[in-house]
Every structure is written in structure tokens, then in C-alpha cells.
Design a protein around this motif. Sequence first.
Motif, PDB file in Angstrom:
ATOM      1  N   ALA A   2     -11.276  35.315 -53.279  1.00 51.58           N
ATOM      2  CA  ALA A   2     -10.317  36.280 -53.407  1.00 51.58           C
ATOM      3  C   ALA A   2     -10.191  36.858 -52.007  1.00 51.58           C
ATOM      4  O   ALA A   2      -9.012  37.157 -51.528  1.00 51.58           O
ATOM      5  N   ARG A   3     -11.484  37.339 -51.454  1.00 55.20           N
ATOM      6  CA  ARG A   3     -11.335  37.654 -49.976  1.00 55.20           C
ATOM      7  C   ARG A   3     -10.751  36.778 -49.099  1.00 55.20           C
ATOM      8  O   ARG A   3     -10.168  37.204 -48.210  1.00 55.20           O
ATOM      9  N   THR A   4     -11.359  35.606 -49.222  1.00 56.22           N
ATOM     10  CA  THR A   4     -10.938  34.484 -48.230  1.00 56.22           C
ATOM     11  C   THR A   4      -9.122  34.493 -48.476  1.00 56.22           C
ATOM     12  O   THR A   4      -8.428  34.283 -47.322  1.00 56.22           O
ATOM     13  N   TRP A   5      -8.851  34.181 -49.651  1.00 55.62           N
ATOM     14  CA  TRP A   5      -7.164  34.337 -49.868  1.00 55.62           C
ATOM     15  C   TRP A   5      -6.484  35.456 -49.335  1.00 55.62           C
ATOM     16  O   TRP A   5      -5.584  35.185 -48.596  1.00 55.62           O
ATOM     17  N   ALA A   6      -7.020  36.575 -49.323  1.00 59.66           N
ATOM     18  CA  ALA A   6      -6.479  37.852 -48.794  1.00 59.66           C
ATOM     19  C   ALA A   6      -6.438  37.688 -47.328  1.00 59.66           C
ATOM     20  O   ALA A   6      -5.291  38.001 -46.674  1.00 59.66           O
ATOM     21  N   PHE A   7      -7.459  37.229 -46.688  1.00 58.15           N
ATOM     22  CA  PHE A   7      -7.628  37.133 -45.309  1.00 58.15           C
ATOM     23  C   PHE A   7      -6.492  36.172 -44.664  1.00 58.15           C
ATOM     24  O   PHE A   7      -5.880  36.405 -43.664  1.00 58.15           O
ATOM     25  N   ASN A  42     -13.503  45.472 -42.647  1.00 58.38           N
ATOM     26  CA  ASN A  42     -13.762  45.298 -44.193  1.00 58.38           C
ATOM     27  C   ASN A  42     -12.848  44.181 -44.965  1.00 58.38           C
ATOM     28  O   ASN A  42     -11.782  44.495 -44.978  1.00 58.38           O
ATOM     29  N   PHE A  43     -13.422  42.965 -45.131  1.00 55.72           N
ATOM     30  CA  PHE A  43     -12.741  41.800 -45.692  1.00 55.72           C
ATOM     31  C   PHE A  43     -12.476  42.073 -47.117  1.00 55.72           C
ATOM     32  O   PHE A  43     -11.874  41.433 -47.632  1.00 55.72           O
ATOM     33  N   GLY A  44     -12.801  43.343 -47.739  1.00 54.44           N
ATOM     34  CA  GLY A  44     -12.414  43.611 -49.182  1.00 54.44           C
ATOM     35  C   GLY A  44     -11.239  44.483 -49.387  1.00 54.44           C
ATOM     36  O   GLY A  44     -10.834  44.729 -50.538  1.00 54.44           O
ATOM     37  N   VAL A  45     -10.703  44.983 -48.246  1.00 57.93           N
ATOM     38  CA  VAL A  45      -9.557  45.879 -48.221  1.00 57.93           C
ATOM     39  C   VAL A  45      -8.392  45.759 -47.531  1.00 57.93           C
ATOM     40  O   VAL A  45      -8.757  45.390 -46.428  1.00 57.93           O
ATOM     41  N   TYR A  46      -7.430  45.517 -47.782  1.00 58.59           N
ATOM     42  CA  TYR A  46      -6.155  45.257 -47.240  1.00 58.59           C
ATOM     43  C   TYR A  46      -5.003  46.118 -47.699  1.00 58.59           C
ATOM     44  O   TYR A  46      -4.794  46.772 -48.669  1.00 58.59           O
TER      45      TYR A  46
END
Length: 219
Positions: A2-7, A42-46
Motif C-alpha cells: 500500500a505504501r508503494t502504491w501511494a508513493f 514519511n512514506f506512510g502518510v500522504y
Amino acid sequence: MARTWAFVMMGLARPAMARIPGIGFWKLCGSGTGEGFTPFPNFGVYAVLCTWPDKQTAEKAQSDASIFKRYRAKSAESWTIYMSADTARGAWSGVAPFEPTENSAQGPLAALTRATIKPGILTRFWRRVPNISRVIGQDPNVMFKIGIGEIPWLHQVTFSIWPDAARMADFARTGPHAEAIRAVRDEGWFREELYARFTLLGDEGTWGGTSPLKEALNK
């Protein structure tokens, strides 16, 4: 995953965002670690910032737009804040994104600052950030705070929520934050900057398992 997807969606989500009915100015942003005000991503928050003609249109887009549904489906948690701009000055990507009402509402308010930092100033700018982050993190008056940005290190946004204008002004006028403001003005750190204040209209979802605005908006 999910983090890769969001990035990856920082780039790939742009066509879908542009097609949302009623959307005005919009930006996709990452965030910093810790209090958010750090140079380390922070790759967990966008964050997704959008403007709309009215709150009804904003709520409908949040509910119906496929891109927002995909973000929620991939997220462990999501929080949406609805606001109305009271004052705004400056530019973001060459435009004035917010239409201020010149209201001076009492009670809780949000503040947003955005700047494009000159590359030659980066070291001096980020040297001051830890002290500001420490002070705002310890301030019992701040209801919420986060540092976000479009491009790490160069395009920075701070977003904070305060109980009232007086306590927000007290923070801005004292300590490391006030010193940084003087340096910005005296040394010309920014190529472009924007400052805006907002009245809080409501929120949906949670941050850390609750709404940071629950008590304030129910008073």
C-alpha cells in the motif's frame, strides 16, 4: 504494498484528479517524519489538498470520485477536513488558490504556510527546523500539526490547527519560529510563498483513531 502504491500515485493520480467534477486547485503531497517538520520523508502518510466551489461539492466528490475511493481502500486510516479560507496572501505555483472571505471567526482555526525554498538556502532553512518542530510539538495549545510537501526539501507546506487566533499568534511571535520568520524576510529565503487562515467547517474519518477536532467542533 500500500505504501508503494501511494508513493507511485503521487504521479499516476494526476489525470484522475484533474477529471473530478467541480475540483479547482489541487495538490498531492507527501509528509515528513516525526512531527512532520523534518527533511526525512514519511512514506506512510500522504495529503491531498483541493479547492471546491462549496462544501456540498467537496463532500460529493469525497464520496463519489473513484480516485478518493481508491485512496480510502488502500489506507489503514483517512481523515478529511473541510475549511473555508478567511484570509490568504501570496501564491502557490504561480496562482492564488484560495478565495478569502475576510471573516474573523472566533474559535478554532487552521493555518497553512507554503514556500518554495531557494536551493542555496536549504542548509540554513533545515538547520532551523528541528528547534521549531520541538517547540510546536511541546505546545499544549496546538490541536494538530503536520509538515507536508510536493517536492522533498524544496517545496514545503506546514499545516496546523489552533484553539483561537490569539494562541496561534503567540506561537508565531516568539521563539525559534519568530527568529526564522525574521531570517526569511531579511535574507530572502523563498522564491514563492503563501499564507492562509481557515475557518473549520467539519471533518470526516479519524487520525490516530479519533477526530482531533471532535471536541472543538461540537462546542
